[in-house]
Enzyme design. Structure first.
Site, PDB file in Angstrom:
ATOM      1  N   HIS A   1       0.932  -1.247   0.137  1.00 55.13           N
ATOM      2  CA  HIS A   1       0.110   0.075  -0.160  1.00 55.13           C
ATOM      3  C   HIS A   1       0.880   1.366  -0.197  1.00 55.13           C
ATOM      4  CE1 HIS A   1       0.613   1.117   4.348  1.00 55.13           C
ATOM      5  NE2 HIS A   1       0.459  -0.355   4.438  1.00 55.13           N
TER       6      HIS A   1
ATOM      7  N   CYS B   1       3.516  -4.516   6.554  1.00 53.17           N
ATOM      8  CA  CYS B   1       3.215  -4.383   5.165  1.00 53.17           C
ATOM      9  C   CYS B   1       4.311  -3.837   4.359  1.00 53.17           C
ATOM     10  CB  CYS B   1       1.875  -3.221   4.978  1.00 53.17           C
ATOM     11  SG  CYS B   1       0.541  -3.915   5.727  1.00 53.17           S
TER      12      CYS B   1
END
Length: 396
Positions: A296, A314
């Site tokens: 992301h 992430c």
């Protein structure tokens, strides 16, 4: 062709259902054996499953009609053992099967009350990445002694033909993947022929489910913890190398072969760890694990990207790079993360590619047959699958 025993060279698209990668078999021989005939169901049989197949004693042409004389399409399995109707038979209906000069009349069971629903996150007429597994979910566990019976009723056709196999993650979920990544442009036609199938006890499959889909170009993302970069290739040609930041020491990212599970332009990420809580809207998200690892945009860590790991697990990248990548990828595209020191947990996401082929084959309830020649196979009406479950986004 169709695939047997949960594995096959898959070719030729007729209709299919929502999860299965087995095939119905080769075309019948043009020269039927004089002794060949129907061995089941028995003439006059009642309470017959609506998932029944016509059992044969040899290679022979089969016809099946209902009480009004309407013909039911079907095709034999590759081994010629049975003839498979292309759709679920109707409840409480009398049928007549004819083969090799023998005629058999039977009546199907009434609709049972204890029905098990079968679903898939794949949707009709969508394009998926080359690593997309066929994901099948059941709303109640199937006893292990019934897995082979269920798997045998899962049909997949691919064009061009590619070898593949099923893997049971549990009694409520099984996946199918090819031996190698799907070839670009592959046409998939899948039928879960479980309507009326006994799941053990007094439980039965609720309905057949069918899906048609296409495989897109080979887009691969390889993230290297040693260089803090992601290399993006399309058809094995490098498109871009992106600076990234992975999970910090207290929240390390997983290393392994993953698949893009879902995508969103924005999601609300929530972290509840004491002293490290957050509630943030994050953009250009691509989910990799059920545990909350995503690719992301992370504008707050641009200064660390390409240098050090500061995320909650992430793959952080700049908004510009995240938006560019998001615009290229599809659900089902492969993502490989290397060198983090933490192994990807099996089943935490679409982890089908994180085991060698020989190990994956062990997850099938049916023996692995030698690849067979292409053939025609059963088909069914189209139906979309259900969405997949997912935990709330938490890592960033």
């Amino acid at each position: 062709m169709t695939a047997l025993a949960g594995l096959a060279l898959l070719t030729g698209c007729t209709s299919a259902a929502a999860a299965g990668w087995q095939d119905a078999g080769t075309l019948p021989s043009s020269k039927a054996s004089a002794a060949a005939s129907i061995t089941a169901p028995a003439d006059g049989a009642t309470n017959v499953s609506t998932a029944t197949e016509i059992a044969l004693s040899g290679s022979v042409k089969v016809s099946l009609t209902d009480g009004s004389g309407t013909a039911i399409d079907g095709a034999p399995r590759a081994d010629g053992s049975t003839w498979v109707p292309t759709t679920q038979l109707k409840y409480g209906t009398t049928y007549t099967a004819t083969a090799g000069g023998k005629k058999v009349t039977f009546t199907t069971m009434n609709r049972p009350g204890n029905l098990v629903s079968v679903s898939t996150p794949l949707e009709d007429d969508q394009v998926y990445g080359v690593a997309m597994p066929m994901v099948v979910r059941l709303d109640r566990p199937v006893p292990k002694d019934q897995w082979a019976n269920v798997e045998r009723r899962l049909f997949v056709h691919s064009e061009p033909a590619q070898e593949g196999s099923w893997y049971w993650f549990s009694g409520t979920e099984l996946h199918y993947r090819p031996m190698e990544y799907w070839q670009e442009g592959t046409k998939l036609s899948v039928r879960l022929a479980t309507g009326g199938l006994s799941f053990g006890g007094n439980a039965y499959g609720a309905a057949d489910l069918t899906i048609r889909a296409t495989i897109g170009a080979k887009l691969l993302m390889v993230t290297d913890n040693a260089t803090h970069t992601m290399t993006v290739t399309k058809n094995d040609q490098v498109l871009k190398t992106i600076p990234i930041s992975l999970g910090k020491p207290s929240k390390p990212s997983s290393s392994g072969a993953m698949v893009v599970i879902s995508k969103a332009q924005s999601e609300l990420f929530v972290g509840t760890d004491p002293g490290d809580s957050y509630r943030t809207t994050v953009y250009w998200t691509q989910r990799l694990t059920w545990g909350g690892e995503y690719i992301h945009a992370a504008p707050w860590s641009v200064g660390d990207q390409g240098r050090r790991n500061v995320s909650h697990g992430c793959t952080n990248m700049s908004t510009e790079n995240a938006k560019w990548l998001w615009g290229l990828t599809r659900i089902g595209d492969p993502v490989i993360v290397k060198g983090t020191g933490v192994k990807l947990e099996w089943g935490n996401g679409y982890t089908d590619w994180d085991r060698p082929w020989a190990e994956y084959l062990k997850g099938s309830a049916l023996p692995h047959p030698a690849p067979s020649a292409p053939s025609a196979g059963p088909s069914g009406a189209s139906a979309s699958g259900a969405t997949s479950p997912a935990a709330s986004p938490s890592a960033r």
